[in-house]
Design an enzyme around this catalytic site. Structure first.
Site, PDB file in Angstrom:
ATOM      1  N   ARG A  91      -5.844  13.934  15.995  1.00 27.04           N
ATOM      2  CA  ARG A  91      -5.887  15.223  16.671  1.00 27.04           C
ATOM      3  C   ARG A  91      -4.464  15.711  16.888  1.00 27.04           C
ATOM      4  O   ARG A  91      -3.575  14.925  17.203  1.00 27.04           O
ATOM      5  CB  ARG A  91      -6.579  15.094  18.036  1.00 27.04           C
ATOM      6  CG  ARG A  91      -8.085  14.979  17.953  1.00 27.04           C
ATOM      7  CD  ARG A  91      -8.719  14.986  19.335  1.00 27.04           C
ATOM      8  NE  ARG A  91      -8.443  13.766  20.065  1.00 27.04           N
ATOM      9  CZ  ARG A  91      -7.586  13.656  21.065  1.00 27.04           C
ATOM     10  NH1 ARG A  91      -6.895  14.709  21.476  1.00 27.04           N
ATOM     11  NH2 ARG A  91      -7.395  12.511  21.673  1.00 27.04           N
ATOM     12  N   TYR A 219      -9.100  16.548   9.659  1.00 24.04           N
ATOM     13  CA  TYR A 219      -9.321  15.365  10.502  1.00 24.04           C
ATOM     14  C   TYR A 219     -10.440  15.615  11.525  1.00 24.04           C
ATOM     15  O   TYR A 219     -10.422  16.642  12.227  1.00 24.04           O
ATOM     16  CB  TYR A 219      -8.017  14.948  11.222  1.00 24.04           C
ATOM     17  CG  TYR A 219      -8.316  13.890  12.248  1.00 24.04           C
ATOM     18  CD1 TYR A 219      -8.601  12.585  11.832  1.00 24.04           C
ATOM     19  CD2 TYR A 219      -8.436  14.190  13.593  1.00 24.04           C
ATOM     20  CE1 TYR A 219      -8.971  11.617  12.753  1.00 24.04           C
ATOM     21  CE2 TYR A 219      -8.802  13.223  14.522  1.00 24.04           C
ATOM     22  CZ  TYR A 219      -9.064  11.944  14.093  1.00 24.04           C
ATOM     23  OH  TYR A 219      -9.451  10.982  14.989  1.00 24.04           O
ATOM     24  N   LYS A 228     -14.954  17.483  20.216  1.00 17.10           N
ATOM     25  CA  LYS A 228     -13.987  17.765  21.288  1.00 17.10           C
ATOM     26  C   LYS A 228     -13.936  19.258  21.614  1.00 17.10           C
ATOM     27  O   LYS A 228     -13.785  19.640  22.765  1.00 17.10           O
ATOM     28  CB  LYS A 228     -12.589  17.268  20.887  1.00 17.10           C
ATOM     29  CG  LYS A 228     -12.528  15.790  20.533  1.00 17.10           C
ATOM     30  CD  LYS A 228     -12.941  14.922  21.686  1.00 17.10           C
ATOM     31  CE  LYS A 228     -12.709  13.444  21.387  1.00 17.10           C
ATOM     32  NZ  LYS A 228     -13.193  12.577  22.451  1.00 17.10           N
ATOM     33  N   HIS A 248     -15.636  13.379  29.376  1.00 15.16           N
ATOM     34  CA  HIS A 248     -15.227  12.449  28.319  1.00 15.16           C
ATOM     35  C   HIS A 248     -15.672  11.043  28.747  1.00 15.16           C
ATOM     36  O   HIS A 248     -14.865  10.214  29.155  1.00 15.16           O
ATOM     37  CB  HIS A 248     -13.698  12.537  28.196  1.00 15.16           C
ATOM     38  CG  HIS A 248     -13.144  11.862  26.989  1.00 15.16           C
ATOM     39  ND1 HIS A 248     -11.820  11.469  26.902  1.00 15.16           N
ATOM     40  CD2 HIS A 248     -13.685  11.510  25.802  1.00 15.16           C
ATOM     41  CE1 HIS A 248     -11.594  10.919  25.731  1.00 15.16           C
ATOM     42  NE2 HIS A 248     -12.703  10.923  25.038  1.00 15.16           N
ATOM     43  N   SER A 270      -8.195   7.496  25.696  1.00 11.76           N
ATOM     44  CA  SER A 270      -8.345   6.923  24.354  1.00 11.76           C
ATOM     45  C   SER A 270      -7.651   5.551  24.314  1.00 11.76           C
ATOM     46  O   SER A 270      -6.670   5.331  25.014  1.00 11.76           O
ATOM     47  CB  SER A 270      -7.716   7.852  23.318  1.00 11.76           C
ATOM     48  OG  SER A 270      -8.279   9.127  23.446  1.00 11.76           O
ATOM     49  N   ALA A 271      -8.193   4.648  23.491  1.00 13.47           N
ATOM     50  CA  ALA A 271      -7.629   3.302  23.272  1.00 13.47           C
ATOM     51  C   ALA A 271      -7.762   2.383  24.482  1.00 13.47           C
ATOM     52  O   ALA A 271      -6.946   1.494  24.682  1.00 13.47           O
ATOM     53  CB  ALA A 271      -6.173   3.369  22.824  1.00 13.47           C
ATOM     54  N   CYS A 272      -8.778   2.610  25.308  1.00 11.13           N
ATOM     55  CA  CYS A 272      -9.015   1.700  26.439  1.00 11.13           C
ATOM     56  C   CYS A 272     -10.380   1.017  26.322  1.00 11.13           C
ATOM     57  O   CYS A 272     -10.884   0.463  27.286  1.00 11.13           O
ATOM     58  CB  CYS A 272      -8.911   2.442  27.762  1.00 11.13           C
ATOM     59  SG  CYS A 272      -7.227   2.888  28.192  1.00 11.13           S
ATOM     60  N   GLY A 273     -11.003   1.090  25.147  1.00  9.99           N
ATOM     61  CA  GLY A 273     -12.225   0.314  24.903  1.00  9.99           C
ATOM     62  C   GLY A 273     -13.532   0.972  25.322  1.00  9.99           C
ATOM     63  O   GLY A 273     -14.483   0.295  25.681  1.00  9.99           O
ATOM     64  N   LYS A 274     -13.589   2.303  25.225  1.00  8.12           N
ATOM     65  CA  LYS A 274     -14.808   3.009  25.635  1.00  8.12           C
ATOM     66  C   LYS A 274     -15.993   2.648  24.722  1.00  8.12           C
ATOM     67  O   LYS A 274     -17.085   2.359  25.200  1.00  8.12           O
ATOM     68  CB  LYS A 274     -14.541   4.515  25.587  1.00  8.12           C
ATOM     69  CG  LYS A 274     -15.330   5.274  26.596  1.00  8.12           C
ATOM     70  CD  LYS A 274     -14.575   6.449  27.132  1.00  8.12           C
ATOM     71  CE  LYS A 274     -15.061   7.729  26.563  1.00  8.12           C
ATOM     72  NZ  LYS A 274     -14.394   8.404  25.563  1.00  8.12           N
ATOM     73  N   THR A 275     -15.750   2.692  23.415  1.00  2.00           N
ATOM     74  CA  THR A 275     -16.835   2.383  22.474  1.00  2.00           C
ATOM     75  C   THR A 275     -17.303   0.938  22.667  1.00  2.00           C
ATOM     76  O   THR A 275     -18.504   0.658  22.631  1.00  2.00           O
ATOM     77  CB  THR A 275     -16.382   2.648  21.021  1.00  2.00           C
ATOM     78  OG1 THR A 275     -15.997   4.020  20.935  1.00  2.00           O
ATOM     79  CG2 THR A 275     -17.483   2.378  20.015  1.00  2.00           C
ATOM     80  N   ASP A 299     -18.882   8.543  23.964  1.00  2.00           N
ATOM     81  CA  ASP A 299     -17.688   9.386  24.082  1.00  2.00           C
ATOM     82  C   ASP A 299     -17.851  10.576  25.037  1.00  2.00           C
ATOM     83  O   ASP A 299     -16.908  10.911  25.738  1.00  2.00           O
ATOM     84  CB  ASP A 299     -17.295   9.905  22.687  1.00  2.00           C
ATOM     85  CG  ASP A 299     -15.894  10.475  22.641  1.00  2.00           C
ATOM     86  OD1 ASP A 299     -15.004   9.916  23.305  1.00  2.00           O
ATOM     87  OD2 ASP A 299     -15.676  11.495  21.950  1.00  2.00           O
ATOM     88  N   ARG A 397     -11.402   5.637  10.829  1.00  2.00           N
ATOM     89  CA  ARG A 397     -12.635   5.863  11.597  1.00  2.00           C
ATOM     90  C   ARG A 397     -13.898   5.540  10.811  1.00  2.00           C
ATOM     91  O   ARG A 397     -13.890   5.529   9.583  1.00  2.00           O
ATOM     92  CB  ARG A 397     -12.706   7.348  11.983  1.00  2.00           C
ATOM     93  CG  ARG A 397     -11.567   7.838  12.848  1.00  2.00           C
ATOM     94  CD  ARG A 397     -11.874   7.636  14.294  1.00  2.00           C
ATOM     95  NE  ARG A 397     -10.773   7.978  15.166  1.00  2.00           N
ATOM     96  CZ  ARG A 397     -10.944   8.307  16.453  1.00  2.00           C
ATOM     97  NH1 ARG A 397     -12.136   8.338  16.988  1.00  2.00           N
ATOM     98  NH2 ARG A 397      -9.905   8.576  17.216  1.00  2.00           N
ATOM     99  N   ARG A 428      -5.312   1.934  31.895  1.00  2.00           N
ATOM    100  CA  ARG A 428      -4.640   0.731  31.411  1.00  2.00           C
ATOM    101  C   ARG A 428      -3.409   0.557  32.274  1.00  2.00           C
ATOM    102  O   ARG A 428      -2.413   1.255  32.095  1.00  2.00           O
ATOM    103  CB  ARG A 428      -4.269   0.950  29.932  1.00  2.00           C
ATOM    104  CG  ARG A 428      -3.477  -0.151  29.286  1.00  2.00           C
ATOM    105  CD  ARG A 428      -3.047   0.270  27.892  1.00  2.00           C
ATOM    106  NE  ARG A 428      -4.133   0.133  26.939  1.00  2.00           N
ATOM    107  CZ  ARG A 428      -4.357  -0.944  26.208  1.00  2.00           C
ATOM    108  NH1 ARG A 428      -3.543  -1.980  26.313  1.00  2.00           N
ATOM    109  NH2 ARG A 428      -5.358  -0.984  25.364  1.00  2.00           N
ATOM    110  N   GLY A 522     -17.012  -8.595  26.625  1.00  2.00           N
ATOM    111  CA  GLY A 522     -18.330  -8.878  27.203  1.00  2.00           C
ATOM    112  C   GLY A 522     -18.243  -9.232  28.687  1.00  2.00           C
ATOM    113  O   GLY A 522     -19.151  -8.916  29.476  1.00  2.00           O
ATOM    114  N   ASP A 523     -17.134  -9.884  29.078  1.00  2.00           N
ATOM    115  CA  ASP A 523     -17.026 -10.296  30.484  1.00  2.00           C
ATOM    116  C   ASP A 523     -16.925  -9.112  31.439  1.00  2.00           C
ATOM    117  O   ASP A 523     -17.097  -9.278  32.649  1.00  2.00           O
ATOM    118  CB  ASP A 523     -15.840 -11.255  30.652  1.00  2.00           C
ATOM    119  CG  ASP A 523     -16.158 -12.615  30.046  1.00  2.00           C
ATOM    120  OD1 ASP A 523     -17.155 -13.220  30.476  1.00  2.00           O
ATOM    121  OD2 ASP A 523     -15.453 -13.032  29.100  1.00  2.00           O
ATOM    122  N   ASN A 524     -16.665  -7.933  30.916  1.00  2.00           N
ATOM    123  CA  ASN A 524     -16.642  -6.746  31.793  1.00  2.00           C
ATOM    124  C   ASN A 524     -18.015  -6.514  32.441  1.00  2.00           C
ATOM    125  O   ASN A 524     -18.122  -5.833  33.451  1.00  2.00           O
ATOM    126  CB  ASN A 524     -16.212  -5.505  31.008  1.00  2.00           C
ATOM    127  CG  ASN A 524     -14.756  -5.611  30.563  1.00  2.00           C
ATOM    128  OD1 ASN A 524     -13.988  -6.383  31.145  1.00  2.00           O
ATOM    129  ND2 ASN A 524     -14.377  -4.872  29.543  1.00  2.00           N
TER     130      ASN A 524
END
Ligand code: OXD
Ligand code: MN
Length: 615
Positions: A91, A219, A228, A248, A270-275, A299, A397, A428, A522-524
């Site tokens: 993006r 993209y 978005k 989001h 982004s990049a904090c493990g949402k998926t 998302d 992706r 984070r 998984g431990d989350n």
């Protein structure tokens, strides 16, 4: 009525497409399509119906023109590889604008352009941009067709890649046109790859006209206009106007052994493990409890107050557009299973057997392959300066239908959405934020979301330790002044009878050795279990200046070799560090001036007092 089109000579499907009837009687829609076609001058206008035949025809066409490469039909049936232009892999926030009549309405959080100037600037770029190409008309619906949550959009594009992705990411085709009727409201989206020149690239939102124009990119985040652009930027604007919220956030259902399912939403930058969290696999130590996970979305969440007074969530999307590097059977087995068929891979390594590979994925890299740029590649390849050459782009992706997800929740298609028990914000942070805390109430929770932040680490984000404020993970996606967005959250709270509790989590706290204290993944679920316990009034907590934190032993750590010192460190609150952090929060809020709701300021002041008293 016959379609107004000119035929391109020698195209295989000449007859089928040229004889196409305009499949709607919606005069405003037809007129707009004609106007945009006159501007962009495509060879033909093709109305998409979303059928299997159409899909097959477009796939064939894009294999012929090189837009897609068909992958191994035995190992990856129905899968394709696409490579973007080298300068078009993410993006482009600096080229993304909110075009409102008044600058203050876009706010300091957005790039802004006067609508007239934006239309003129991009209009000149769109002029003749589709010459020699087809213009596809994609009717799409964000949310289940017919749901009170849903919004219809029409995207005009000259990219088959976009059509095939929109087919996965949204409900698209004839059913949507039917639902639109002869005079329904719709978001007008115009996209052209044009010449993919970054100097002639713009992603423009005109919320006052319910319009999106995107040019010069191929993209996903810039061109799949339902995602978005509509579901967040235009969606958040519409939500503020109509009394709902576009966020989001992932949506996750956790089924307890008694069959009861509780739903939560969670917002992370982004990049904090949402998926990964949306597809969490219960850890070994908790398996005996029999939890089952249901993925509703990874998302975006659209939230409305239901007739029952609960906050209800719908995932407006129908697919995942997930990052590949780092995704493997250990980090996200569910995503790996989801993308085994009918998936479009973008910017990864092509192996000789026509399978794909990416860094930190499963298995060894192929001995020889083709990298994301289309060059011959093998493990250990170095560039002219001796630096390792990645096979897959770090933002490569996969686009896959949610219905293929092993944890897919059929509730995803419920027009009334799912009731939300807890909202989780996360960032984070190597220090400051504990593993989890609960806000005191809705207003305090909104403040907690408004000061959300992520630290940049040396390895990933440039200057180490630098904090980027990203309220509710919406900084790049809030389509209006963020101060008004906070006010909207506060107003919504007053209207929700059954308010979800609001929490903050931080999976990324590090110890004195610089290593992560918490195993994550998984431990989350152990933390989510405590959160649900708080919702139900069964989990114990201790009051601190920042909110409620778990009492020792109230998070189930069975099967985890984590010593008590680490647990204490994970949950510790250092008042001095927090007081320092408040200074950076204030610097962030300053930009909103008087528009910042007084409630946010008073929450900050109250926290400062509580922290000072506790020193
Ligand atoms: C996404 C993003 O692609 O947040 O979802 O960037
Ligand atoms: Mn996202």
């Amino acid at each position: 009525m016959q379609q107004v089109t000119k035929m391109a000579k020698g195209k295989e499907d000449k007859k089928a497409v040229s004889d196409q009837e305009i499949p709607t009687k919606h005069q405003k829609l037809i007129q707009w399509v004609n106007e945009m076609a006159a501007l962009c001058q495509p060879d033909r206008v093709v109305w998409c119906d979303g059928s299997e035949d159409e899909k097959t025809r477009l796939e064939r066409e894009s294999i012929t023109n090189g837009e897609l490469i068909e992958l191994n039909p035995k190992k990856l049936p129905g899968c394709f590889l696409h490579r973007t232009a080298h300068n078009d892999v993410a993006r482009t926030e600096h080229l993304t604008f909110i075009c409102t009549s008044k600058k203050e309405d876009a706010g300091p959080n957005n790039n802004w352009m006067v609508p007239k100037e934006a239309y003129a600037k991009a209009g000149a770029m769109f002029q003749g941009a589709m010459k020699g190409r087809n213009m596809y008309v994609i009717p799409f619906c964000m949310g289940p067709v017919g749901s009170p949550f849903s919004k219809i959009g029409i995207e005009l594009t000259d990219s088959i890649y976009v059509v095939l992705n929109m087919r996965i990411m949204t409900r698209m085709g004839s059913a949507v046109l039917k639902a639109l009727g002869t005079d329904g409201e719709f978001t007008k989206g115009l996209h052209s790859k044009a010449d993919l020149d970054i100097n002639r690239r713009l992603i423009l939102h005109f919320p006052e006209d319910n319009t999106i124009w995107s040019i010069g990119s191929g993209y996903g985040g810039n061109v799949l206009l339902g995602k978005k652009c509509l579901a967040l930027r235009i969606g958040s604007w519409l939500g503020a106007k109509e009394g709902w919220m576009a966020e989001h956030m992932l949506i996750l259902g956790i089924e307890k052994p008694n069959g009861e399912i509780k739903y939560i939403t969670a917002a992370f930058p982004s990049a904090c493990g949402k998926t990964n969290l949306a597809m969490i696999v219960p850890p070994e130590g908790l398996r005996h409890k029999g939890y089952k996970i249901w993925t509703v979305g990874d998302d975006i969440a659209w939230l409305r107050i239901g007739k029952d007074g609960a906050l209800r969530a719908v995932n407006p999307e129908a697919g995942f557009f997930g990052v590949l590097p780092g995704t493997n059977s250990k980090t996200n087995a569910v995503a790996m299973a989801t993308m085994k068929k009918n998936t479009i891979y973008t910017n990864v390594v092509l192996a000789p057997d026509k399978t794909v590979w990416w860094e930190d994925g499963d298995g060894e890299p192929p001995a020889e392959g083709i990298d994301w740029k289309g060059n011959p590649w093998k493990p250990g390849t170095k560039d002219a300066e001796g630096k390792p050459v990645l096979g897959a782009h770090p933002n490569s992706r996969f686009t896959a239908p949610i219905s293929q997800c092993p944890t897919f929740s059929p509730k995803m298609n419920d027009p009334e959405g799912v009731p939300i028990s807890a909202i989780i914000f996360g960032g984070r942070r190597a220090r400051v934020a504990p593993l989890v805390y609960e806000s005191f109430n809705w207003q305090h929770g909104v403040y907690v979301g408004s000061q959300m932040a992520s630290e940049r680490t040396a390895a990933q984000y440039g200057k180490q330790g630098e904090v980027r404020r990203d309220p509710m993970a919406m900084l790049p996606f809030c389509g209006y002044n963020m101060a008004d967005y906070f006010a909207h959250w506060l107003r919504m709270g007053q209207r929700i009878k059954k308010q979800p509790k609001i929490f903050h989590v931080n999976w990324f706290r590090t110890g004195s050795d610089g290593k992560f204290l918490w195993p994550g993944f998984g431990d989350n679920l152990r933390v989510l279990e405590w959160i649900l316990g708080r919702v139900e009034g069964t989990a114990e907590a201790e009051e601190t200046p920042i909110g409620y934190i778990p009492k020792s032993n109230s998070i189930d750590l069975k099967g985890l070799s984590l010593d008590q010192n680490k647990v204490q460190e994970l949950l510790s609150i250092d008042s001095q560090e927090w007081l320092e952090d408040l200074k950076s929060q204030e610097e962030f809020y300053v930009q909103f001036g008087d528009r910042l709701p007084k409630e946010i300021r008073s929450e900050l002041d109250a926290l400062r007092k509580r922290l000072s008293r506790s020193q």
